[in-house]
Write an enzyme that holds these catalytic residues in place. Sequence first.
Site, short mmCIF file in Angstrom:
data_model
loop_
_atom_site.label_atom_id
_atom_site.label_comp_id
_atom_site.label_asym_id
_atom_site.label_seq_id
_atom_site.Cartn_x
_atom_site.Cartn_y
_atom_site.Cartn_z
N ASP A 14 0.87 -1.17 0.00
CA ASP A 14 0.00 0.00 0.00
C ASP A 14 0.91 1.23 0.00
O ASP A 14 2.11 1.13 0.29
CB ASP A 14 -0.88 -0.04 1.25
CG ASP A 14 -1.80 1.16 1.37
OD1 ASP A 14 -2.25 1.68 0.34
OD2 ASP A 14 -2.05 1.59 2.51
N LEU A 15 0.35 2.41 -0.29
CA LEU A 15 1.17 3.62 -0.34
C LEU A 15 0.95 4.49 0.91
O LEU A 15 1.79 4.51 1.80
CB LEU A 15 0.89 4.40 -1.62
CG LEU A 15 2.01 5.36 -2.07
CD1 LEU A 15 1.84 5.73 -3.53
CD2 LEU A 15 2.08 6.62 -1.23
N ASP A 16 -0.18 5.17 1.00
CA ASP A 16 -0.43 6.08 2.12
C ASP A 16 -0.56 5.30 3.43
O ASP A 16 -1.37 4.37 3.54
CB ASP A 16 -1.71 6.88 1.87
CG ASP A 16 -1.57 7.81 0.69
OD1 ASP A 16 -1.09 8.94 0.88
OD2 ASP A 16 -1.92 7.40 -0.43
N ASP A 190 -2.08 -0.56 5.85
CA ASP A 190 -2.41 0.03 7.15
C ASP A 190 -3.90 0.16 7.42
O ASP A 190 -4.30 0.40 8.55
CB ASP A 190 -1.80 1.43 7.25
CG ASP A 190 -2.50 2.43 6.36
OD1 ASP A 190 -2.60 2.17 5.14
OD2 ASP A 190 -2.98 3.45 6.87
#
Length: 252
Positions: A14-16, A190
Amino acid sequence: MASLPLAEASLFLDLDGTLAPLCDSPGDVRPLAERTSLLRLAGERLAGRLAIVSGRTIESVDAISEGACAAVAGVHGLQRRTAFGGLETTAPHPRVEHAAALMAAFAQGHPGLLVEHKDQSAALHYRGAPNAEPAVMEFVQRLAETEALEVQPGHLVMEVRTPGPDKGAAVRAFLSEVPFRGSTPIYLGDDLTDEPAFAEVAARGGVGILVGRERPTAARARLEDPSEVLAWLAESLQRGAFKLGRAFSWAA
């Protein structure tokens, strides 16, 4: 599984909140030279078995990662680019644009709210107004019902989206293709949006790693924050294997 050799693994990120810290506005997240270099090295060491799986559009992911990752899933799986550049997209539901306009009108009456329109979805961020959560949740639930859209809850954000693939479906699609096919997957994320992907990798004998505070999850392990993620990735690439035991907090 204490560790997994790079030659046997595929990595989904995932990124953010995972590769990059969460910001009040999605537009505040910028490229980071250290992260870009690490992603490029990971792609090389994994022979292309690396993908970013994000709620952002593919265009936004590319801007932040500086094009370091060939395989990308965007808008929670509604957009997907294969490791060889093939592009798959789910056509936007015709009511998404109207939903985004209604979100914008709602946000005008609640200072601190931010609307993000991503073609196939529209998100209402309330990181700048956490006390507005009950009102936001009620509004978005009603909006999804009236506009025939799916609700996608996240960390201080509520989103309405075009029905279609989620992050778990995106990971499943990648794993059916070269170069990912036959590998053991690791997924880091997250948010609640990452739970379908955690479940998918677990079903395939892989490992999900939750980034952030402990909570009920299908992930098997946890890292504290994006800085720990980058440190773990750098160490794993140096060792030639992903560490999945010591230095982890294992989820119950």
